[in-house]
Scaffold this motif. Structure first.
Motif, short mmCIF file in Angstrom:
data_model
loop_
_atom_site.label_atom_id
_atom_site.label_comp_id
_atom_site.label_asym_id
_atom_site.label_seq_id
_atom_site.Cartn_x
_atom_site.Cartn_y
_atom_site.Cartn_z
N PHE A 79 0.54 -1.30 0.17
CA PHE A 79 -0.09 -0.04 0.03
C PHE A 79 1.01 1.14 0.18
O PHE A 79 1.96 1.28 0.65
CB PHE A 79 -0.91 0.05 1.23
N ASN A 80 0.62 2.21 -0.53
CA ASN A 80 1.07 3.68 -0.44
C ASN A 80 1.00 3.96 0.75
O ASN A 80 0.03 4.13 1.78
CB ASN A 80 0.56 4.61 -1.13
N PRO A 81 2.40 4.13 1.43
CA PRO A 81 2.30 4.58 2.93
C PRO A 81 1.62 5.91 3.23
O PRO A 81 1.16 5.80 4.62
CB PRO A 81 4.11 4.95 3.02
N ALA A 82 1.48 6.58 2.36
CA ALA A 82 0.43 7.84 2.74
C ALA A 82 -1.04 7.48 3.15
O ALA A 82 -1.48 8.16 3.76
CB ALA A 82 0.71 8.96 1.75
N ASP A 83 -1.48 6.44 2.42
CA ASP A 83 -2.65 5.93 2.78
C ASP A 83 -2.84 4.99 3.90
O ASP A 83 -3.94 4.38 4.27
CB ASP A 83 -3.04 5.19 1.69
N CYS A 84 -1.63 4.55 4.69
CA CYS A 84 -1.86 3.54 5.46
C CYS A 84 -2.36 4.24 6.96
O CYS A 84 -1.80 5.26 7.51
CB CYS A 84 -0.55 2.92 5.77
N LEU A 97 -1.96 0.73 11.43
CA LEU A 97 -1.18 -0.40 10.68
C LEU A 97 -0.12 -0.19 10.12
O LEU A 97 0.64 -0.84 9.13
CB LEU A 97 -2.46 -0.79 9.52
N LYS A 98 0.60 0.96 10.20
CA LYS A 98 1.84 1.24 9.63
C LYS A 98 2.90 0.68 10.12
O LYS A 98 3.32 0.16 11.20
CB LYS A 98 2.34 2.88 9.87
N ASN A 99 3.76 0.19 9.17
CA ASN A 99 5.11 -0.56 9.51
C ASN A 99 6.19 0.36 10.18
O ASN A 99 6.21 1.43 9.54
CB ASN A 99 5.66 -1.20 8.28
N PRO A 100 6.54 0.31 11.47
CA PRO A 100 7.40 1.12 11.95
C PRO A 100 8.64 1.42 11.29
O PRO A 100 9.23 2.40 11.38
CB PRO A 100 7.63 0.73 13.41
N ASN A 154 9.11 1.46 7.65
CA ASN A 154 8.95 2.17 6.43
C ASN A 154 7.83 2.71 6.35
O ASN A 154 7.31 3.49 5.30
CB ASN A 154 9.28 1.30 5.06
N GLY A 155 7.00 2.66 7.42
CA GLY A 155 5.29 3.52 7.11
C GLY A 155 4.76 2.63 6.19
O GLY A 155 3.18 3.27 6.31
N GLY A 156 4.70 1.64 5.54
CA GLY A 156 3.98 0.91 4.84
C GLY A 156 2.93 0.10 5.44
O GLY A 156 2.96 0.20 6.67
N CYS A 157 2.06 -0.54 4.64
CA CYS A 157 0.89 -1.58 5.23
C CYS A 157 0.62 -2.63 4.41
O CYS A 157 1.00 -2.30 3.15
CB CYS A 157 -0.15 -0.97 5.72
N SER A 158 -0.10 -3.65 4.64
CA SER A 158 -0.05 -4.76 3.73
C SER A 158 -1.63 -5.37 4.05
O SER A 158 -2.19 -5.07 5.29
CB SER A 158 0.80 -5.98 4.22
N TYR A 159 -2.17 -6.24 3.12
CA TYR A 159 -3.22 -7.14 3.50
C TYR A 159 -2.88 -7.97 4.52
O TYR A 159 -1.66 -8.24 4.89
CB TYR A 159 -3.51 -7.77 2.21
N TYR A 160 -3.94 -8.23 5.41
CA TYR A 160 -3.70 -9.35 6.60
C TYR A 160 -3.49 -10.61 6.08
O TYR A 160 -4.11 -11.10 5.21
CB TYR A 160 -4.80 -9.31 7.46
#
Length: 313
Positions: free
Chosen positions: A161-166, A170-173, A175-181
């Motif tokens: 996902f676009n980090p700005a949209d996470c 749910l942000k990855n500490p 890189n700030g990204g996130c994922s489906y579960y």
């Protein structure tokens, strides 16, 4: 609640009015001689602009019925679009309003439906109750409207996902990204259908570079695998080449499992997530367990039809 209202409102309109000016392609015959007892399958290459457009979705189901199809397959994430950040807020657990609508279409048109959609997962960490994890799921609904399979993706792409949209929870500490579960591979079901032992896999779960999902369904005696693909490439010119061809991936999975693999992929620019620009590459197709390609589609929106031999008891 607004999403549920829109879904049921759209369904009410569709029941009383003809909808959509979209035209599916004419039936495409298999390129081999098939057995007398076959099942016609419709593969829908849904344009990314039309995800969640119930008028377009319903028109494909209606046209498939008119063309003699008994099963229709849509791509991955056909409700919200892959990597749409709305999946962290809007989807509901399956069964939900969307599966209820699909069940009504299935009954109306005597059509089994395979459909990729996001599903609400566990609550996200933090204090915002509106935010949830999201499963990347696919369902199989019978022609009588029964929900037979809800298959959740195991092989999720991390931080896509676009980090700005996470959402913050749910942000990855790192890189700030996130994922489906990620769902456990052991939860992918295999059931008996008119095409034998049947599974539904979500895109990367059918890839052979990580065979965990394929090994799981193979061990359960799978004979037919439906795949909701989301195969995309950097440009339209890349589509159909090595690594950007859904039928080629289907052939790999068929060769590995010995099952017939039936998959539908989207077309059009991918609007969400990282790694843009990107386009969905079409090339939906069907490959038997003995390596015969029953048919493949190029890079065009619409529905194509193929006759698949019924599994004999």
């Amino acid at each position: 609640m607004l999403f549920l209202f829109k879904v049921f409102a759209a369904f009410s309109v569709l029941l009383i009015a003809s909808c959509s000016t979209y035209r599916a392609s004419k039936p495409t015959e298999a390129n081999i001689e098939v057995e007398a007892e076959t099942i016609r399958v419709a593969l829908v290459q849904l344009d990314a602009d039309n995800v969640g457009n119930w008028s377009v979705i319903a028109s494909y189901i209606r046209q498939a019925s008119q063309n003699g199809a008994r099963i229709i397959v849509f791509p991955e994430a056909s409700l919200f679009g892959w990597l749409n950040p709305e999946v962290f807020y809007d989807p509901q657990p399956i069964p939900n309003a969307a599966t209820t609508m699909l069940a009504a279409y299935a009954e109306t048109y005597n059509m089994a439906i395979v459909f990729g959609m996001a599903e609400q997962g566990p609550a996200a960490p933090g204090n915002d109750p509106s935010v949830h994890q999201a499963y990347d799921s696919a369902v199989l609904i019978s022609a009588s409207g029964d929900l037979l399979i809800n298959s959740r993706k195991y092989q999720v792409l991390k931080n896509a996902f676009n980090p700005a949209d996470c959402p913050d929870g749910l942000k990855n500490p790192t890189n700030g990204g996130c994922s489906y579960y990620q769902s456990p591979v052991s939860k992918i079901p295999v059931i008996d259908t008119m095409l034998g032992r049947t599974a539904v896999l979500v895109c990367a779960d059918a890839y052979t570079w990580d065979t965990a999902a394929l090994d799981h369904v193979k061990a359960l005696g799978v004979e037919t695998i439906f795949v909701v693909w989301g195969v995309a490439g950097p440009t339209t010119q890349s589509c159909g080449t090595d690594g950007f061809n859904a039928t080629a991936y289907a052939a790999d999975a068929a060769r590995y499992t010995g099952a017939t693999v039936i998959g539908a992929n989207a077309v059009g620019p991918r609007p969400y997530g990282r790694f843009l620009p990107s386009v969905y590459c079409g090339y939906s197709g069907i490959v038997t367990g003995n390596g015969v390609t029953l048919g493949s589609v190029g890079l065009v929106a619409g529905a194509s039809y193929f006759d698949v031999p019924r599994v004999k008891e």
